[in-house]
Design a protein around this motif. Structure first.
Motif, PDB file in Angstrom:
ATOM      1  N   SER A   1       0.801  -1.223   0.000  1.00 41.99           N
ATOM      2  CA  SER A   1       0.000   0.000   0.000  1.00 41.99           C
ATOM      3  C   SER A   1       0.832   1.271   0.000  1.00 41.99           C
ATOM      4  N   VAL A   2       2.064   1.197   0.450  1.00 44.70           N
ATOM      5  CA  VAL A   2       2.912   2.392   0.470  1.00 44.70           C
ATOM      6  C   VAL A   2       3.720   2.534  -0.818  1.00 44.70           C
ATOM      7  N   LEU A   3       3.621   1.551  -1.697  1.00 43.95           N
ATOM      8  CA  LEU A   3       4.305   1.601  -2.987  1.00 43.95           C
ATOM      9  C   LEU A   3       3.368   2.166  -4.049  1.00 43.95           C
ATOM     10  N   PRO A   4       3.918   2.696  -5.135  1.00 46.93           N
ATOM     11  CA  PRO A   4       3.049   3.210  -6.201  1.00 46.93           C
ATOM     12  C   PRO A   4       2.498   2.094  -7.102  1.00 46.93           C
ATOM     13  N   VAL A   5       1.698   1.223  -6.493  1.00 44.17           N
ATOM     14  CA  VAL A   5       1.004   0.162  -7.228  1.00 44.17           C
ATOM     15  C   VAL A   5      -0.384   0.698  -7.547  1.00 44.17           C
ATOM     16  N   ASP A   6      -0.770   0.624  -8.810  1.00 44.23           N
ATOM     17  CA  ASP A   6      -2.037   1.206  -9.243  1.00 44.23           C
ATOM     18  C   ASP A   6      -3.232   0.288  -9.029  1.00 44.23           C
ATOM     19  N   ILE A   7      -3.045  -0.997  -9.280  1.00 44.97           N
ATOM     20  CA  ILE A   7      -4.149  -1.946  -9.209  1.00 44.97           C
ATOM     21  C   ILE A   7      -3.690  -3.195  -8.465  1.00 44.97           C
ATOM     22  N   PHE A   8      -4.544  -3.669  -7.575  1.00 48.28           N
ATOM     23  CA  PHE A   8      -4.292  -4.906  -6.846  1.00 48.28           C
ATOM     24  C   PHE A   8      -5.404  -5.883  -7.198  1.00 48.28           C
ATOM     25  N   ILE A   9      -5.024  -7.020  -7.762  1.00 47.36           N
ATOM     26  CA  ILE A   9      -5.964  -8.090  -8.066  1.00 47.36           C
ATOM     27  C   ILE A   9      -5.683  -9.215  -7.074  1.00 47.36           C
ATOM     28  N   ALA A  10      -6.613  -9.409  -6.143  1.00 47.43           N
ATOM     29  CA  ALA A  10      -6.464 -10.394  -5.076  1.00 47.43           C
ATOM     30  C   ALA A  10      -7.186 -11.675  -5.473  1.00 47.43           C
ATOM     31  N   ILE A  11      -6.468 -12.787  -5.409  1.00 50.09           N
ATOM     32  CA  ILE A  11      -7.046 -14.064  -5.815  1.00 50.09           C
ATOM     33  C   ILE A  11      -6.971 -15.050  -4.654  1.00 50.09           C
ATOM     34  N   GLY A  12      -8.132 -15.578  -4.287  1.00 49.18           N
ATOM     35  CA  GLY A  12      -8.222 -16.535  -3.199  1.00 49.18           C
ATOM     36  C   GLY A  12      -8.839 -15.900  -1.967  1.00 49.18           C
ATOM     37  N   PRO A  13      -9.351 -16.725  -1.070  1.00 49.65           N
ATOM     38  CA  PRO A  13     -10.024 -16.191   0.118  1.00 49.65           C
ATOM     39  C   PRO A  13      -9.108 -15.422   1.065  1.00 49.65           C
ATOM     40  N   LEU A  14      -7.853 -15.821   1.192  1.00 41.62           N
ATOM     41  CA  LEU A  14      -6.946 -15.121   2.102  1.00 41.62           C
ATOM     42  C   LEU A  14      -6.587 -13.733   1.583  1.00 41.62           C
ATOM     43  N   MET A  15      -6.189 -13.637   0.315  1.00 39.47           N
ATOM     44  CA  MET A  15      -5.869 -12.330  -0.265  1.00 39.47           C
ATOM     45  C   MET A  15      -7.104 -11.447  -0.325  1.00 39.47           C
ATOM     46  N   SER A  16      -8.218 -12.024  -0.696  1.00 35.40           N
ATOM     47  CA  SER A  16      -9.452 -11.244  -0.795  1.00 35.40           C
ATOM     48  C   SER A  16      -9.881 -10.679   0.554  1.00 35.40           C
ATOM     49  N   SER A  17      -9.623 -11.431   1.620  1.00 34.81           N
ATOM     50  CA  SER A  17     -10.046 -10.983   2.953  1.00 34.81           C
ATOM     51  C   SER A  17      -9.263  -9.771   3.448  1.00 34.81           C
ATOM     52  N   VAL A  18      -8.073  -9.545   2.903  1.00 33.68           N
ATOM     53  CA  VAL A  18      -7.272  -8.387   3.333  1.00 33.68           C
ATOM     54  C   VAL A  18      -7.176  -7.309   2.256  1.00 33.68           C
ATOM     55  N   ALA A  19      -7.856  -7.506   1.144  1.00 32.20           N
ATOM     56  CA  ALA A  19      -7.765  -6.566   0.021  1.00 32.20           C
ATOM     57  C   ALA A  19      -8.198  -5.158   0.394  1.00 32.20           C
ATOM     58  N   SER A  20      -9.093  -5.029   1.354  1.00 37.55           N
ATOM     59  CA  SER A  20      -9.557  -3.693   1.758  1.00 37.55           C
ATOM     60  C   SER A  20      -8.455  -2.854   2.392  1.00 37.55           C
ATOM     61  N   GLU A  21      -7.341  -3.464   2.761  1.00 41.37           N
ATOM     62  CA  GLU A  21      -6.190  -2.735   3.307  1.00 41.37           C
ATOM     63  C   GLU A  21      -5.476  -1.924   2.226  1.00 41.37           C
ATOM     64  N   PHE A  22      -5.728  -2.260   0.966  1.00 42.99           N
ATOM     65  CA  PHE A  22      -5.068  -1.570  -0.154  1.00 42.99           C
ATOM     66  C   PHE A  22      -5.873  -0.327  -0.515  1.00 42.99           C
ATOM     67  N   PRO A  23      -5.216   0.835  -0.604  1.00 41.35           N
ATOM     68  CA  PRO A  23      -5.949   2.082  -0.842  1.00 41.35           C
ATOM     69  C   PRO A  23      -6.331   2.341  -2.301  1.00 41.35           C
ATOM     70  N   GLY A  24      -5.741   1.631  -3.231  1.00 43.30           N
ATOM     71  CA  GLY A  24      -6.005   1.871  -4.644  1.00 43.30           C
ATOM     72  C   GLY A  24      -7.136   1.014  -5.181  1.00 43.30           C
ATOM     73  N   LYS A  25      -7.164   0.851  -6.495  1.00 42.83           N
ATOM     74  CA  LYS A  25      -8.190   0.052  -7.171  1.00 42.83           C
ATOM     75  C   LYS A  25      -7.957  -1.424  -6.873  1.00 42.83           C
ATOM     76  N   VAL A  26      -9.001  -2.115  -6.431  1.00 39.10           N
ATOM     77  CA  VAL A  26      -8.898  -3.516  -6.035  1.00 39.10           C
ATOM     78  C   VAL A  26      -9.965  -4.341  -6.744  1.00 39.10           C
ATOM     79  N   TYR A  27      -9.554  -5.518  -7.176  1.00 34.56           N
ATOM     80  CA  TYR A  27     -10.471  -6.527  -7.701  1.00 34.56           C
ATOM     81  C   TYR A  27     -10.220  -7.792  -6.907  1.00 34.56           C
ATOM     82  N   THR A  28     -11.272  -8.498  -6.524  1.00 33.63           N
ATOM     83  CA  THR A  28     -11.100  -9.746  -5.781  1.00 33.63           C
ATOM     84  C   THR A  28     -11.785 -10.886  -6.518  1.00 33.63           C
ATOM     85  N   PHE A  29     -11.131 -12.036  -6.465  1.00 34.23           N
ATOM     86  CA  PHE A  29     -11.642 -13.248  -7.099  1.00 34.23           C
ATOM     87  C   PHE A  29     -11.354 -14.418  -6.176  1.00 34.23           C
TER      88      PHE A  29
END
Length: 105
Positions: A37-65
């Protein structure tokens, strides 16, 4: 850091669950997304229940699957020409399926 260093127009992090962490899994996934979240990452695509469950911690554009098959149906619409894309996840997440172009919807 490498994704950001070599980035094109946008930096896209496609991260699948880290399955081998046992009781440390929740904490490790949270730490990874907070660090990203502190890096200049524009988009985070979270895949799986573990990544998806913490995706809201990312301040940018997020997609979860829930899995790589589900993500494969959308990833070609999310990523655009000129993007730099990092794909990473445990072997059990079968992240290579994201790159397969023929599939049945």
């Amino acid at each position: 850091k490498e994704l950001v260093r070599i980035r094109g127009k946008r930096a896209v992090a496609v991260l699948g669950d880290m399955l081998e962490l046992g009781s440390y899994a929740d904490e490790a996934h949270t730490k990874l997304v907070r660090w990203m979240s502190v890096l200049p990452v524009d988009i985070f695509i979270a895949i799986g229940p573990l990544m998806s469950s913490v995706a809201s911690e990312f301040p940018g554009k997020v997609y979860t699957f829930q899995n790589s098959l589900e993500a494969r149906r959308s990833i070609w619409d999310i990523c655009k020409e000129g993007d730099t894309v990092l794909i990473k996840g445990s072997r059990g997440m079968r992240m290579e399926r994201l790159l397969e172009t023929s599939y049945v919807i």
